[in-house]
Write an enzyme that holds these catalytic residues in place. Structure first.
Site, short mmCIF file in Angstrom:
data_model
loop_
_atom_site.label_atom_id
_atom_site.label_comp_id
_atom_site.label_asym_id
_atom_site.label_seq_id
_atom_site.Cartn_x
_atom_site.Cartn_y
_atom_site.Cartn_z
N THR A 190 0.78 -1.25 0.00
CA THR A 190 0.00 0.00 0.00
C THR A 190 0.81 1.30 0.00
O THR A 190 1.92 1.33 0.50
CB THR A 190 -0.98 0.00 1.20
OG1 THR A 190 -1.93 -1.02 1.00
CG2 THR A 190 -1.71 1.30 1.40
N THR A 239 -1.06 1.55 6.81
CA THR A 239 -0.69 0.39 5.98
C THR A 239 -0.51 -0.80 6.90
O THR A 239 -0.09 -0.64 8.05
CB THR A 239 0.59 0.64 5.17
OG1 THR A 239 0.94 -0.57 4.49
CG2 THR A 239 1.75 1.07 6.03
N1 ASP Z 1 -3.98 -2.32 4.39
C1 ASP Z 1 -4.06 -2.80 3.05
C2 ASP Z 1 -5.13 -3.84 2.90
O1 ASP Z 1 -5.36 -4.58 3.84
C3 ASP Z 1 -2.81 -3.42 2.60
C4 ASP Z 1 -1.56 -2.84 2.97
O2 ASP Z 1 -1.42 -1.92 3.71
O3 ASP Z 1 -0.63 -3.34 2.42
O4 ASP Z 1 -5.70 -3.95 1.82
#
Ligand code: ASP
Length: 308
Positions: A176, A227
């Protein structure tokens, strides 16, 4: 004039120095620096925090290194479903899109939802119908094809496992991009964009497009972009949790974000981190895993960092 500044992230996870080549590290750092500076220059010119975070996140979405836009991971069908959200701390206006396909810059579509819709979160085909009069940049599947991501997916294809970016362990949820900013007018904004998890199925949507979970901004407190493990960030309502601790318990951004990431999210069993900025321009970037691609800049200092 307010103490304007910006902080961005390109995902958190099991990012270990021993597995990183010097070349790769330079590529990540220069992409982070470029995105950060594009946003910062907008703030320097007197532009709004909303414009700055949109520019910074768009730059990260255009870079194949990050799990958003061009670099988005493959879902269980071998496709890309993109989520993004943006919030203006000045008036609590927000816009978000979930599971959209073919959109070059999902954050720009989220900003159109903020500006031109009475709704906050639009998904899939509906979001694309909403987008059609605005002539946003669309791309075919080849644009999003990336050998590294394809190989990540091949290892999981057909199984019930799923994995987020920057992680070698299945069932970890990391990747992300996001940005937060304070502008010269004293307004805060936050933006987050993601491809979600490799091999995700059933229309899974994480925290990134959910206002309060992955993204939150309020001029009274702070702007936050998260994230990490989306399901846990949703349980912890992490972005809003930090704002609440500041608003109702009078905590500082640093203390509130540490409490939320290094205590509450950990207790829930989640990995991840945030970038945050408060209305005085203080910046916090805590994470509870090995690394987080991150960068920040204000009038006093600038940094680009990966590991603890
Ligand atoms: N939080 C994001 C999700 O769960 C992914 C990430 O931060 O990498 O889609």
């Amino acid at each position: 004039m307010y103490n304007y500044g910006i902080a961005i992230h390109g995902g958190a996870g099991t990012i270990s120095k021993s597995l990183m080549s010097e070349e790769k590290e330079i590529a990540y750092k220069s992409a982070l620096q470029e995105a950060r500076d594009i946003g910062y220059e907008m703030l320097e010119k007197g532009g709004s925090a909303i414009e700055a975070v949109t520019l910074a996140v768009s730059s990260l979405e255009d870079c194949p290194l990050f799990n958003a836009g061009k670099g988005a991971v493959f879902n269980a069908e071998g496709e890309h479903e993109l989520d993004a959200s943006i919030m203006n701390g000045k008036n609590l206006e927000a816009g978000a899109v979930a599971a959209v396909q073919g959109v070059r810059n999902p954050i720009q579509l989220a900003q159109l939802v903020l500006n031109h819709s009475d709704h906050i979160l639009l998904m899939g085909e509906g979001a694309l119908k909403f987008a059609s009069p605005f002539k946003i940049a669309m791309e075919d599947a080849d644009y999003f094809h990336n050998e590294h991501r394809f190989n990540q997916w091949q290892k999981m294809k057909g199984s019930d496992d799923f994995q987020l970016d920057h992680s070698d362990k299945p069932k970890q949820y990391l990747g992300t991009v996001g940005a937060v900013a304070l502008d010269v007018h004293g307004d805060l904004a936050a933006a987050t964009s993601t491809g979600g998890m490799t091999n995700k199925k059933f229309g899974r949507i994480g925290d990134s497009p959910i206002i309060g979970a992955g993204t939150y901004a309020n001029n009274n407190t702070c702007a936050i972009s998260c994230t990490g493990s989306g399901e846990f960030l949703m349980k912890g309502v992490t972005a809003y949790d930090i704002s609440c601790m500041m608003e109702y318990a009078g905590m500082s951004l640093i203390d509130a974000s540490n409490q939320s990431i290094n205590k509450r999210l950990l207790d829930l069993g989640g990995d991840g981190g945030i970038v945050g900025i408060d209305r005085a321009g203080n910046i916090a970037m805590p994470f509870n895993c090995e690394g987080m691609y991150r960068a920040s800049r204000n009038q006093q200092e600038a940094c680009v960092l990966i590991y603890k």
